[in-house]
Write an enzyme that holds these catalytic residues in place. Structure first.
Site, PDB file in Angstrom:
ATOM      1  N   TYR A   1       2.324 -64.856 -27.718  1.00  0.00           N
ATOM      2  CA  TYR A   1       3.062 -63.773 -28.352  1.00  0.00           C
ATOM      3  C   TYR A   1       2.096 -62.945 -29.205  1.00  0.00           C
ATOM      4  O   TYR A   1       1.079 -63.473 -29.683  1.00  0.00           O
ATOM      5  CB  TYR A   1       4.185 -64.368 -29.203  1.00  0.00           C
ATOM      6  CG  TYR A   1       5.132 -63.367 -29.796  1.00  0.00           C
ATOM      7  CD1 TYR A   1       6.070 -62.711 -29.002  1.00  0.00           C
ATOM      8  CD2 TYR A   1       5.099 -63.063 -31.158  1.00  0.00           C
ATOM      9  CE1 TYR A   1       6.948 -61.785 -29.546  1.00  0.00           C
ATOM     10  CE2 TYR A   1       5.967 -62.142 -31.710  1.00  0.00           C
ATOM     11  CZ  TYR A   1       6.889 -61.500 -30.898  1.00  0.00           C
ATOM     12  OH  TYR A   1       7.742 -60.589 -31.447  1.00  0.00           O
TER      13      TYR A   1
ATOM     14  N   THR B   1       1.684 -62.009 -32.216  1.00  0.00           N
ATOM     15  CA  THR B   1       1.241 -62.433 -33.542  1.00  0.00           C
ATOM     16  C   THR B   1       0.449 -63.739 -33.534  1.00  0.00           C
ATOM     17  O   THR B   1      -0.032 -64.177 -34.584  1.00  0.00           O
ATOM     18  CB  THR B   1       2.443 -62.603 -34.484  1.00  0.00           C
ATOM     19  OG1 THR B   1       3.345 -63.581 -33.930  1.00  0.00           O
ATOM     20  CG2 THR B   1       3.162 -61.285 -34.685  1.00  0.00           C
ATOM     21  N   LYS B   2       0.290 -64.373 -32.377  1.00  0.00           N
ATOM     22  CA  LYS B   2      -0.415 -65.645 -32.314  1.00  0.00           C
ATOM     23  C   LYS B   2      -1.924 -65.438 -32.483  1.00  0.00           C
ATOM     24  O   LYS B   2      -2.422 -64.318 -32.508  1.00  0.00           O
ATOM     25  CB  LYS B   2      -0.111 -66.356 -30.987  1.00  0.00           C
ATOM     26  CG  LYS B   2       1.361 -66.750 -30.817  1.00  0.00           C
ATOM     27  CD  LYS B   2       1.815 -67.689 -31.916  1.00  0.00           C
ATOM     28  CE  LYS B   2       3.164 -68.344 -31.637  1.00  0.00           C
ATOM     29  NZ  LYS B   2       4.314 -67.432 -31.702  1.00  0.00           N
ATOM     30  N   ASN B   3      -2.678 -66.537 -32.568  1.00  0.00           N
ATOM     31  CA  ASN B   3      -4.127 -66.442 -32.811  1.00  0.00           C
ATOM     32  C   ASN B   3      -4.860 -65.720 -31.690  1.00  0.00           C
ATOM     33  O   ASN B   3      -5.940 -65.190 -31.892  1.00  0.00           O
ATOM     34  CB  ASN B   3      -4.708 -67.832 -33.023  1.00  0.00           C
ATOM     35  CG  ASN B   3      -4.237 -68.449 -34.322  1.00  0.00           C
ATOM     36  OD1 ASN B   3      -3.062 -68.350 -34.680  1.00  0.00           O
ATOM     37  ND2 ASN B   3      -5.132 -69.094 -35.052  1.00  0.00           N
TER      38      ASN B   3
END
Length: 364
Positions: A177, A179-181
């Site tokens: 997604y 916003t993930k790392n």
């Protein structure tokens, strides 16, 4: 406003996507296969199966592990709803076990008390980027003939000693997604060393097809596109750098927060590499709303991950769940996530630290 999370997409990703769009392969194709190979190598496993989201990765993992209706799946109530919902998708029952108050992760000491004859799997979550206690969880699973599926949606590149998250359970599930790392826009991936589970996941993600137009099981359209995969290939090369910056930002914030009244910085186990998908503090004395309001007025974004236990969601209440996990309940009332993403400047970090200090003096 300094955002609490921010995807970092550069010119490299844009150029590679343009190449894919011109190639004619825009659904699942050669870039998906290349991304799977690269991600499996990075994690240190034999197989990776790219899918459409972290949620579909969890869903397919339970199916590939043979979890069936009326089975039970032990997991944490302190996570995003998908962690519990994936058991419902296959007709199984999520069984919630409380968290360790230091790490916010599933408490291994409470797992055995939740095991029944119906238990088939354990899903530990590496919450906020800090690995769960996989050695203890795997030992419990081995003694009780259970499958372990790591929910690694927030832990790309996290480690326990020298072993990567995603290589410690029977299977693991990552989310990409925005916003993930690291991101692929939307997307997810399953990692495993079990060739049978990997093969089944591949069949299930593509309408149950073993061969073209030969549908051997009830499957789904959970495939990743080459567009997403090519973004992932570029992002994977940047992941270690992103994580290094997240860790540095977290260390900066902790150094400035550690002596402030009313604000407790996150605990980091000495045996792990915490990759700080979120930098989540505890706010004492019931002052979380006041602190959020103050920071937002100062132009600093915040988030609550998570305000309601999974079993407290209306869906679960309507199913008759009446669980009470004391440490989870306490965490939901105290946690607050602050910006830690790799695009933060030193000026923004300083602003966050100064604002927190002023808030601490004023509110507590």
């Amino acid at each position: 406003m300094i955002p609490v999370a921010k995807p970092l997409i550069g010119e490299e990703e844009i150029k590679e996507v343009e190449k894919v769009l011109k190639s004619g392969f825009i659904a699942q194709g050669p870039k998906v296969a290349e991304f799977e190979e690269a991600f499996a190598s990075y994690v240190g496993v034999e197989h990776a199966v790219a899918v459409s989201s972290g949620t579909t990765a969890l869903h397919l993992s339970l199916l590939a592990a043979g979890v069936k209706p009326d089975d039970e799946v032990i997991t944490t109530p302190f996570s995003f709803a998908a962690t519990g919902n994936c058991a419902l998708y296959v007709g199984a029952k999520p069984v919630f076990v409380d968290i360790n108050p230091e790490t916010f992760n599933l408490d291994p000491e409470q797992i055995e008390g939740a095991i029944s004859k119906k238990t088939k799997a354990i899903i530990p979550v590496h919450l906020y980027g800090q690995p769960a206690q996989m050695d203890l969880i795997n030992q419990i699973a081995l003694e009780n003939d259970l499958v372990v599926i790591e929910d690694a949606a927030q832990a790309h590149g996290a480690m326990i000693k020298d072993q990567m998250v995603g290589s410690m359970g029977d299977m693991a599930c990552f989310s990409f997604y925005p916003t993930k790392n690291m991101t692929t826009s939307e997307g997810g991936i399953i990692t495993t060393n079990d060739s049978n589970m990997a093969d089944m996941a591949r069949v299930l993600r593509a309408h149950g097809e073993k061969d073209r137009y030969q549908h051997v099981v009830l499957g789904y359209n959970f495939r990743m596109t080459d567009i997403s995969a090519t973004i992932g290939l570029v992002q994977l090369k940047k992941l270690d750098g992103f994580n290094k910056k997240r860790i540095e930002n977290a260390e900066y914030l902790t150094e400035h927060i550690k002596d402030m009244s009313g604000i407790q910085p996150p605990y980091v186990s000495p045996e792990v590499k915490h990759v700080f998908h979120q930098y989540t503090v505890r706010i004492k004395e019931g002052k979380r709303h006041d602190l959020m309001e103050y920071l937002n007025q100062e132009g600093i974004g915040t988030g609550i991950h998570y305000p309601i236990p999974i079993y407290g969601q209306k869906l679960y209440q309507d199913m008759g769940y009446d669980d009470v996990c004391p440490e989870t309940e306490k965490a939901t009332s105290e946690v607050l996530s602050l910006p830690v993403h790799p695009d933060l400047s030193i000026e923004e970090l300083e602003k966050i630290a100064i604002s927190l200090e002023a808030a601490s003096d004023k509110i507590f």
